[in-house]
Design an enzyme around this catalytic site. Structure first.
Site, PDB file in Angstrom:
ATOM      1  N   GLY A  73       9.065  55.734   6.612  1.00  0.00           N
ATOM      2  CA  GLY A  73       7.921  54.952   7.054  1.00  0.00           C
ATOM      3  C   GLY A  73       7.785  54.969   8.568  1.00  0.00           C
ATOM      4  O   GLY A  73       6.675  55.020   9.101  1.00  0.00           O
ATOM      5  N   ASN A 153       6.967  42.306   7.782  1.00  0.00           N
ATOM      6  CA  ASN A 153       8.248  42.581   7.150  1.00  0.00           C
ATOM      7  C   ASN A 153       9.254  41.451   7.318  1.00  0.00           C
ATOM      8  O   ASN A 153      10.234  41.383   6.579  1.00  0.00           O
ATOM      9  CB  ASN A 153       8.844  43.879   7.704  1.00  0.00           C
ATOM     10  N   GLN A 181       5.855  47.265   3.858  1.00  0.00           N
ATOM     11  CA  GLN A 181       6.380  46.095   3.158  1.00  0.00           C
ATOM     12  C   GLN A 181       5.472  45.647   2.017  1.00  0.00           C
ATOM     13  O   GLN A 181       5.915  44.964   1.094  1.00  0.00           O
ATOM     14  CB  GLN A 181       6.572  44.938   4.139  1.00  0.00           C
ATOM     15  N   HIS A 203      11.724  53.491  -0.309  1.00  0.00           N
ATOM     16  CA  HIS A 203      12.888  52.637  -0.571  1.00  0.00           C
ATOM     17  C   HIS A 203      12.551  51.152  -0.589  1.00  0.00           C
ATOM     18  O   HIS A 203      13.404  50.320  -0.922  1.00  0.00           O
ATOM     19  CB  HIS A 203      14.011  52.926   0.435  1.00  0.00           C
ATOM     20  N   THR A 239      10.981  71.691   5.477  1.00  0.00           N
ATOM     21  CA  THR A 239      11.094  71.869   4.032  1.00  0.00           C
ATOM     22  C   THR A 239      11.010  70.514   3.332  1.00  0.00           C
ATOM     23  O   THR A 239      11.707  69.565   3.704  1.00  0.00           O
ATOM     24  CB  THR A 239      12.431  72.549   3.675  1.00  0.00           C
ATOM     25  N   CYS A 327      16.046  46.693  10.725  1.00  0.00           N
ATOM     26  CA  CYS A 327      16.066  47.704  11.790  1.00  0.00           C
ATOM     27  C   CYS A 327      16.527  47.145  13.124  1.00  0.00           C
ATOM     28  O   CYS A 327      16.833  47.885  14.044  1.00  0.00           O
ATOM     29  CB  CYS A 327      14.674  48.327  11.943  1.00  0.00           C
TER      30      CYS A 327
END
Length: 397
Positions: A73, A153, A181, A203, A239, A327
């Site tokens: 994100g 969040n 969120q 996630h 990739t 974070c």
């Protein structure tokens, strides 16, 4: 070691849903081809990505060609703001965001200021809501992009995105929303919201870590972000994480299918947790809007103590919670979100975020409510601030 562990930090991350993991496994060891190659297992991987892109697009009310897969994100947030700013830099060098955004947005905006971009950080009210009037006053003909998160969040407050996006687009500015969120907890339709860009991360809704997506409306002037290859239609080299992309699509699909039932349960548990916490613990407050908040979010401030101490004591009792954004959990500074809604430093330090998940039930809330009040009482008993407060004869509750 505690006999049980209760996870109440679903805003930080979630466990991968068993059906999601089952869907991902073949792409690690059987269908492991590089989607850019030409042989059969590579073509299988390419088709898998195309199918996942369609699934994500359908979930967001977008076209498949408007969905770009990223590594997180945070990467998608960086791409949205930097891509829009650089693509429009010759005509527009103004960026608008809010004071309570995730650092993936705030730090990106700050990084652009030395490059000649002017950034306006909009204030919020006591509940963390951005006023459309504030945006209308700040925006001008030089504004390239406005970025306001769908739901915060930390405190869970939901923003009036449709109104904000309408104002931005009426001035010719692109509008981005960080929905990391919100995705999985709220129904999202990019056309209904009127946004030009939107960020999600797997996630947060029981998908794998290390994969996100950015919606970019067709025709929006946004520069490519990662150079070095032709992946993601030439706009994001590297990739593709096939297994992660498969997992994100499956997780988003499941979360939308189960959303109404899950949210009904989560809101009931959340409201009980909020009500009884405030009843049992004096000198406490709920942060964020009392109604316009995410279904699973409860965020408190407890006077006279520090959030870090609360978390350590909860952990010893087998409860995982947070004092704010995962974070920034290593920082000793009070949350920028809590300061922005007007809390003084000494109160902002005593914060606790509890975010419920699909596996939580009434017994988890019972246990939390039995454990938290004694912890707060114990910590206040060691606090000189609380001792001074009591000795001074407080007049308030």
């Amino acid at each position: 070691m505690p006999e049980r562990f209760i996870y109440l930090d679903h805003a930080a991350t979630t466990a991968v849903h068993p059906l999601v993991l089952e869907k991902m496994i073949p792409y690690f060891s059987i269908n492991y081809g590089n989607p850019s190659s030409v042989y059969s297992i590579a073509k299988t991987a390419r088709k898998t990505i195309d199918d996942a892109r369609t699934t994500v697009a359908d979930a967001l009310g977008a076209k498949a060609a408007e969905i770009y897969f990223t590594g997180s994100g945070s990467e998608a947030d960086n791409w949205a703001v930097k891509g829009a700013a650089h693509a429009n830099r010759h005509e527009r060098k103004h960026i608008i965001t809010s004071s309570i955004e995730h650092h993936a947005i705030l730090d990106t905006c700050k990084s652009l200021e030395p490059q000649g971009f002017r950034v306006t950080y909009l204030p919020v009210d006591e509940y963390g809501i951005v006023s459309p009037d504030e945006l209308a006053r700040a925006i001008d003909d030089e504004t390239a992009v406005v970025s306001i998160m769908t739901a915060n969040n930390e405190i869970g407050t939901i923003q009036p995105i449709k109104e904000l996006a309408r104002i931005a687009r009426s001035h010719g500015a692109l509008f981005h929303t960080d929905a990391v969120q919100a995705a999985g907890s709220m129904r999202i339709d990019v056309d209904d919201l009127g946004v030009d860009m939107l960020t999600i991360a797997a996630h947060k809704f029981y998908g794998p870590k290390g994969v996100g997506a950015l919606y970019i409306r067709s025709g929006a002037k946004v520069d490519r972000f990662v150079h070095g290859g032709s992946q993601e239609r030439g706009r994001r080299a590297g990739t593709e994480n096939v297994a992660g992309i498969v997992g994100m699509a499956e997780a988003l699909n499941i979360s939308i299918s189960d959303m109404d039932a899950n949210n009904s349960k989560l809101i009931r548990l959340r409201d009980r947790l909020i009500r009884e916490t405030l009843e049992k613990i004096p000198h406490s407050r709920l942060n964020g809007h009392p109604q316009k908040r995410l279904p699973n979010n409860a965020h408190f401030a407890f006077r006279f103590i520090e959030g870090e101490s609360i978390l350590l004591n909860l952990d010893m009792k087998g409860i995982g919670a947070s004092s704010g954004s995962a974070c920034t959990s290593g920082s000793l500074d009070p949350s920028h979100v809590l300061l922005a809604i007007g809390l003084p430093h000494e109160i902002a330090h005593g914060s606790l975020r509890v975010t419920l998940g699909t596996e939580n039930d009434d017994s988890d809330v019972d246990y939390f409510l039995s454990v938290l009040p004694p912890i707060i009482q114990k910590l206040r008993g060691m606090s000189p601030l609380y001792d001074d407060f009591i000795k001074s004869g407080p007049k308030e509750h």
